[in-house]
Design a protein around this motif. Structure first.
Motif, short mmCIF file in Angstrom:
data_model
loop_
_atom_site.label_atom_id
_atom_site.label_comp_id
_atom_site.label_asym_id
_atom_site.label_seq_id
_atom_site.Cartn_x
_atom_site.Cartn_y
_atom_site.Cartn_z
N LEU A 1 65.14 79.94 21.91
CA LEU A 1 66.53 80.01 21.47
C LEU A 1 67.46 80.12 22.68
CD1 LEU A 1 68.72 80.27 19.32
CD2 LEU A 1 68.26 82.75 19.25
N VAL A 2 67.09 80.96 23.65
CA VAL A 2 67.90 81.11 24.86
C VAL A 2 67.92 79.81 25.66
CG1 VAL A 2 68.04 82.28 27.09
CG2 VAL A 2 67.55 83.60 25.04
N ILE A 3 66.74 79.17 25.81
CA ILE A 3 66.67 77.90 26.53
C ILE A 3 67.51 76.84 25.84
CG2 ILE A 3 65.14 76.03 27.26
CD1 ILE A 3 62.92 78.13 27.53
N PHE A 4 67.46 76.80 24.51
CA PHE A 4 68.24 75.83 23.75
C PHE A 4 69.73 76.02 23.97
CE2 PHE A 4 70.76 75.58 19.79
CZ PHE A 4 70.88 74.19 19.71
N VAL A 5 70.20 77.27 23.86
CA VAL A 5 71.62 77.55 24.04
C VAL A 5 72.09 77.17 25.44
CG1 VAL A 5 73.36 79.38 24.12
CG2 VAL A 5 71.69 79.34 22.27
N LEU A 6 71.28 77.52 26.44
CA LEU A 6 71.65 77.19 27.82
C LEU A 6 71.68 75.68 28.04
CD1 LEU A 6 69.61 79.88 29.80
CD2 LEU A 6 72.09 79.83 29.39
N ALA A 7 70.70 74.97 27.47
CA ALA A 7 70.66 73.52 27.62
C ALA A 7 71.84 72.85 26.91
CB ALA A 7 69.34 72.97 27.07
N LEU A 8 72.16 73.35 25.70
CA LEU A 8 73.29 72.79 24.95
C LEU A 8 74.60 73.05 25.70
CD1 LEU A 8 74.14 71.35 22.34
CD2 LEU A 8 74.40 73.60 21.27
N LEU A 9 74.73 74.25 26.26
CA LEU A 9 75.92 74.57 27.05
C LEU A 9 76.00 73.67 28.28
CD1 LEU A 9 78.36 76.41 27.60
CD2 LEU A 9 76.80 77.99 28.75
N GLY A 10 74.86 73.49 28.94
CA GLY A 10 74.84 72.62 30.11
C GLY A 10 75.20 71.19 29.76
N GLN A 11 74.69 70.71 28.63
CA GLN A 11 75.02 69.36 28.19
C GLN A 11 76.51 69.22 27.94
OE1 GLN A 11 73.22 68.16 24.49
NE2 GLN A 11 74.40 66.27 24.36
N SER A 12 77.11 70.23 27.30
CA SER A 12 78.54 70.16 27.00
C SER A 12 79.39 70.16 28.27
CB SER A 12 78.95 71.34 26.10
OG SER A 12 78.88 72.57 26.80
N ILE A 13 78.98 70.94 29.28
CA ILE A 13 79.73 70.99 30.54
C ILE A 13 79.60 69.68 31.30
CG2 ILE A 13 79.84 72.13 32.79
CD1 ILE A 13 78.94 74.72 31.38
N ALA A 14 78.35 69.18 31.39
CA ALA A 14 78.12 67.92 32.09
C ALA A 14 78.80 66.75 31.37
CB ALA A 14 76.63 67.66 32.23
N GLY A 15 78.69 66.74 30.03
CA GLY A 15 79.31 65.67 29.26
C GLY A 15 80.82 65.68 29.37
N HIS A 16 81.39 66.88 29.39
CA HIS A 16 82.84 67.02 29.55
C HIS A 16 83.30 66.50 30.91
CE1 HIS A 16 86.47 69.68 30.50
NE2 HIS A 16 86.88 68.84 29.57
N ALA A 17 82.54 66.86 31.95
CA ALA A 17 82.88 66.40 33.30
C ALA A 17 82.77 64.88 33.40
CB ALA A 17 81.97 67.07 34.33
N TYR A 18 81.72 64.32 32.81
CA TYR A 18 81.53 62.87 32.85
C TYR A 18 82.64 62.13 32.11
CZ TYR A 18 79.50 58.27 32.03
OH TYR A 18 79.30 56.91 31.97
N LEU A 19 83.03 62.67 30.95
CA LEU A 19 84.10 62.03 30.19
C LEU A 19 85.40 62.01 30.98
CD1 LEU A 19 85.24 60.80 27.59
CD2 LEU A 19 85.64 63.12 26.75
N ASN A 20 85.70 63.11 31.65
CA ASN A 20 86.94 63.15 32.42
C ASN A 20 86.89 62.25 33.65
OD1 ASN A 20 88.57 64.78 30.80
ND2 ASN A 20 87.72 66.68 31.64
N GLU A 21 85.68 62.05 34.20
CA GLU A 21 85.53 61.07 35.28
C GLU A 21 85.87 59.68 34.77
OE1 GLU A 21 81.58 61.36 36.75
OE2 GLU A 21 81.88 63.31 37.73
N GLN A 22 85.40 59.37 33.56
CA GLN A 22 85.69 58.07 32.95
C GLN A 22 87.19 57.95 32.64
OE1 GLN A 22 82.58 56.84 33.83
NE2 GLN A 22 82.91 55.54 32.06
N GLN A 23 87.78 59.05 32.15
CA GLN A 23 89.21 59.04 31.86
C GLN A 23 90.02 58.77 33.13
OE1 GLN A 23 89.13 58.88 28.35
NE2 GLN A 23 90.84 60.31 28.32
N ALA A 24 89.64 59.40 34.23
CA ALA A 24 90.36 59.22 35.49
C ALA A 24 90.25 57.79 36.00
CB ALA A 24 89.82 60.20 36.54
N GLN A 25 89.07 57.18 35.83
CA GLN A 25 88.87 55.80 36.29
C GLN A 25 89.75 54.82 35.52
OE1 GLN A 25 84.69 54.91 36.03
NE2 GLN A 25 84.10 56.52 37.50
N HIS A 26 90.11 55.17 34.29
CA HIS A 26 90.96 54.30 33.47
C HIS A 26 92.42 54.76 33.47
CE1 HIS A 26 86.89 53.43 31.90
NE2 HIS A 26 87.38 52.22 31.64
N GLY A 27 92.72 55.78 34.28
CA GLY A 27 94.08 56.26 34.35
C GLY A 27 94.54 57.02 33.13
N ASP A 28 93.61 57.57 32.36
CA ASP A 28 93.95 58.32 31.15
C ASP A 28 93.98 59.82 31.45
OD1 ASP A 28 94.02 55.95 29.66
OD2 ASP A 28 91.86 56.05 29.26
#
Length: 225
Positions: free
Chosen positions: A15-42
């Motif tokens: 359960l702890v590993i799952f929560v940490l992995a899900l949190l990590g995914q959300s942080i990494a995914g959020h950072a990646y999305l904003n990288e894509q947004q910046a590349q398109h000027g959004d």
């Protein structure tokens, strides 16, 4: 308290590993999305906006549904199919659902058996198949969530190219949906098959997923007991 934690250590650890992995995914995914947004000027997207978006939901749901499909099919297959020598399998000759006496149900139930195991009719049938029913139910719920969120994402991407929005049915039969699904399914099926075969010849001392180290390859852990 300490004994309770010890007795539930395996589930709590995952359960702890799952929560940490899900949190990590959300942080990494959020950072990646904003990288894509910046590349398109959004404009940048906020973290809470991202974790409640269809982009995040579809990524999570498509993995959940493949995992629960894997266990659903494995549980179902191990009722009727065997693999000699694997601790993941019953021994040859034990195929099938077993007798009431073997399963300790109905009039053969023990004093400390679960209440529904002592009943008859529909309640006994539901409890006898409850693991398969829950695994299948979570798979279907995750699959539905993936299809709904995936349709939203696909329509958003299509709108950027001037395409009209598609229906849910159109998305479910689309190449995008099945590419997302099957690329996860095939890896899960490979992992399960590999575990079944590897556990015949390989050992891990101290693990319940392995036979005792000195047990012959063609002997299952059940036979060894």
């Amino acid at each position: 308290m300490r004994r309770g934690i010890r007795d539930a250590g395996l589930s709590l650890a995952f359960l702890v590993i799952f929560v940490l992995a899900l949190l990590g995914q959300s942080i990494a995914g959020h950072a990646y999305l904003n990288e894509q947004q910046a590349q398109h000027g959004d404009a940048k997207v906020g973290y809470l906006e991202y974790v409640s978006s269809s982009d995040f939901i579809v990524d999570v749901a498509e993995n959940w549904q493949s995992e629960f499909l894997q266990f659903f099919l494995f549980i179902l297959a191990t009722i009727w199919l065997v693999q000699r020598g694997s601790p993941e399998s019953k021994q040859p000759g034990d195929e099938g659902v077993g007798t009431d006496a073997e399963q300790s149900v109905g009039r053969h139930a023990r004093a400390d058996s679960p209440k529904w195991a002592k009943s008859r009719g529909i309640r006994l049938w539901v409890y006898s198949n409850s693991l398969l029913l829950v695994m299948g139910g979570v798979f279907l719920a995750s699959w539905l969530a993936q299809s709904i969120a995936g349709r939203v994402v696909a329509n958003e991407e299509g709108a950027q190219h001037g395409q009209p929005p598609g229906t849910w049915v159109e998305y479910v039969v689309s190449a995008d949906f099945w590419n997302r699904s099957l690329q996860n399914w095939q890896s899960e099926f490979l992992a399960v098959g590999a575990m079944v075969v590897f556990s015949i010849y390989l050992r891990q001392r101290g693990s319940s997923e392995s036979k005792p180290v000195g047990v012959p390859h063609r002997t299952s852990s059940v036979e060894a007991d």
